[in-house]
Write a protein that holds these residues in place. Structure first.
Motif, mmCIF file in Angstrom:
data_model
loop_
_atom_site.group_PDB
_atom_site.id
_atom_site.type_symbol
_atom_site.label_atom_id
_atom_site.label_comp_id
_atom_site.label_asym_id
_atom_site.label_seq_id
_atom_site.Cartn_x
_atom_site.Cartn_y
_atom_site.Cartn_z
ATOM 1 N N TYR A 85 -62.690 -48.897 -54.739
ATOM 2 C CA TYR A 85 -61.052 -50.028 -55.513
ATOM 3 C C TYR A 85 -60.549 -49.443 -55.663
ATOM 4 C CZ TYR A 85 -57.942 -52.142 -58.338
ATOM 5 O OH TYR A 85 -57.598 -53.420 -58.816
ATOM 6 N N SER B 30 -58.695 -47.647 -52.032
ATOM 7 C CA SER B 30 -58.035 -49.100 -51.917
ATOM 8 C C SER B 30 -56.797 -49.486 -52.400
ATOM 9 C CB SER B 30 -58.507 -50.611 -51.681
ATOM 10 O OG SER B 30 -59.382 -50.901 -52.737
ATOM 11 N N SER B 31 -56.240 -48.969 -53.675
ATOM 12 C CA SER B 31 -55.103 -49.413 -54.200
ATOM 13 C C SER B 31 -54.625 -48.570 -55.309
ATOM 14 C CB SER B 31 -56.073 -50.204 -55.914
ATOM 15 O OG SER B 31 -56.600 -49.472 -56.967
ATOM 16 N N GLN C 268 -51.490 -44.908 -50.467
ATOM 17 C CA GLN C 268 -51.256 -45.369 -49.551
ATOM 18 C C GLN C 268 -50.130 -44.502 -48.478
ATOM 19 O OE1 GLN C 268 -51.221 -48.988 -48.911
ATOM 20 N NE2 GLN C 268 -49.635 -48.400 -47.001
ATOM 21 N N GLY D 43 -57.224 -46.122 -47.225
ATOM 22 C CA GLY D 43 -56.962 -47.941 -48.037
ATOM 23 C C GLY D 43 -57.637 -48.663 -46.924
ATOM 24 N N GLN D 44 -57.361 -48.486 -46.438
ATOM 25 C CA GLN D 44 -57.203 -49.864 -45.092
ATOM 26 C C GLN D 44 -58.681 -49.451 -44.967
ATOM 27 O OE1 GLN D 44 -56.475 -50.717 -40.711
ATOM 28 N NE2 GLN D 44 -54.689 -50.140 -41.968
ATOM 29 N N ALA E 278 -61.179 -48.732 -47.561
ATOM 30 C CA ALA E 278 -61.672 -49.559 -48.578
ATOM 31 C C ALA E 278 -61.897 -50.477 -48.658
ATOM 32 C CB ALA E 278 -61.016 -47.970 -49.802
ATOM 33 N N SER E 279 -60.929 -51.349 -48.313
ATOM 34 C CA SER E 279 -60.742 -52.681 -48.979
ATOM 35 C C SER E 279 -61.345 -53.216 -47.661
ATOM 36 C CB SER E 279 -58.714 -53.083 -48.645
ATOM 37 O OG SER E 279 -58.842 -53.029 -47.151
ATOM 38 N N LYS E 280 -62.044 -52.985 -47.095
ATOM 39 C CA LYS E 280 -63.463 -53.579 -46.272
ATOM 40 C C LYS E 280 -64.449 -53.147 -46.469
ATOM 41 C CE LYS E 280 -60.024 -54.074 -42.653
ATOM 42 N NZ LYS E 280 -59.785 -55.331 -42.066
ATOM 43 N N ARG F 128 -67.060 -52.499 -54.704
ATOM 44 C CA ARG F 128 -65.311 -51.946 -54.616
ATOM 45 C C ARG F 128 -65.335 -51.340 -56.137
ATOM 46 N NH1 ARG F 128 -64.109 -55.228 -50.676
ATOM 47 N NH2 ARG F 128 -62.863 -57.033 -52.621
#
Length: 294
Positions: A76, A79-80, A85, A92-93, A95-97, A104
């Motif tokens: 997490y 991704s955050s 970013q 991050g893309q 990680a969000s999956k 996460r």
């Protein structure tokens, strides 16, 4: 048997315990992978070395040269992160999956890489980003390109007296574009096929790239870079024919397995599809940012 839990408070202490117990003492990070193995009696270590309180393994630092990510950074957190970013949004893309919200929140980048489960989302993106890992023991520190870190099915280059401490991710050059695509049964499952593509534009030629990187996961014993497909597209105009050829070559580089989620042949076909889609999406992103014109 009674299993011992050790909670070191410093990296030196953790490395000392690792040296003391070797293969009998396993590090535990977020526990999202290790606890499953323990519960199913697939491993039976004498000692668990809990890394939660080792502050040197936490934290994500962004700078002009890229990212330095502590092994205990959560999925997490990746991704955050605004630093991720800015420097490497494709990480991050990916990680969000990863898995579910709970996974996460608890799972870590170090645990994810060291577990090296086929279909993990982070490795293809990190490979395409030219990531480097830092390994430490009480005797020495060493750095490895991520491609040399993955050794075999659920196997890595981490020695019995070592810990994975940090992951270094070079900042992408200005104008670069990148995409991660995943094909899975459900959004929380491991990838049947995962593809990360990074494009570096050739500013002298429209719709051409000076470099392309293609990271693949779920289609061989270890995640890897599709170097043959990359070499075909370098300094080439990215028209439909070239992109289709890259998908074919990338598919031929794989050695997928057959399991209940899909046959080897199905995985090869999906590599063709996802590589084409990822390149096309990265190219669209590059052109949208004004970097596809000569």
């Amino acid at each position: 048997m009674d299993r011992k839990l050790i909670r070191p408070k410093s990296l030196d202490e953790a490395l000392g315990e690792r040296a003391k117990y070797g293969s009998d003492g396993l590090p535990i990070a977020g526990g999202q992978s290790l606890l499953v193995l323990l519960r199913n009696k697939l491993i039976d270590p004498q000692v668990l070395i809990d890394l939660e309180n080792v502050t040197d393994l936490h934290g994500l630092k962004g700078g002009g040269d890229g990212l330095s990510i502590g092994a205990m950074t959560t999925i997490y957190g990746l991704s955050s992160s605004s630093d991720v970013q800015r420097a490497a949004a494709v990480l991050g893309q990916a990680a969000s999956k990863v898995g579910s919200t709970a996974i996460r929140n608890l799972g870590t980048i170090g645990g994810n890489l060291c577990h090296n489960e086929p279909g993990a989302d982070l490795p293809p993106a990190l490979l395409a980003l030219n990531a480097v890992v830092e390994l430490r023991s009480t005797k020495a520190a060493r750095k490895l390109p991520l491609g040399d870190f993955f050794q075999g099915y659920f196997e890595t280059a981490v020695q019995p007296d070592e810990l994975l401490c940090r992951i270094e991710v070079p900042k992408l050059p200005a104008g670069a574009s990148a995409v991660y695509l995943k094909h899975a049964i459900s959004s929380e499952d491991l990838a049947i096929v995962g593809v990360a593509v990074v494009l570096l534009p050739d500013r002298k030629k429209a719709r051409a790239v000076s470099e392309i990187r293609i990271g693949l996961g779920g289609v061989s014993a270890v995640p890897f870079r599709a170097t043959k497909a990359e070499s075909v597209l370098k300094a080439t105009v990215l028209n439909d024919e070239a992109i289709r050829e890259a998908g074919e070559i990338a598919s031929a580089e794989t050695e997928p397995m057959t399991d209940p989620h899909g046959s080897a042949e199905y995985r090869r076909k999906m590599v063709k599809v996802l590589v084409r889609r990822a390149i096309a999406a990265s190219l669209e992103q590059m052109e949208r940012n004004g970097n596809g014109e000569a």
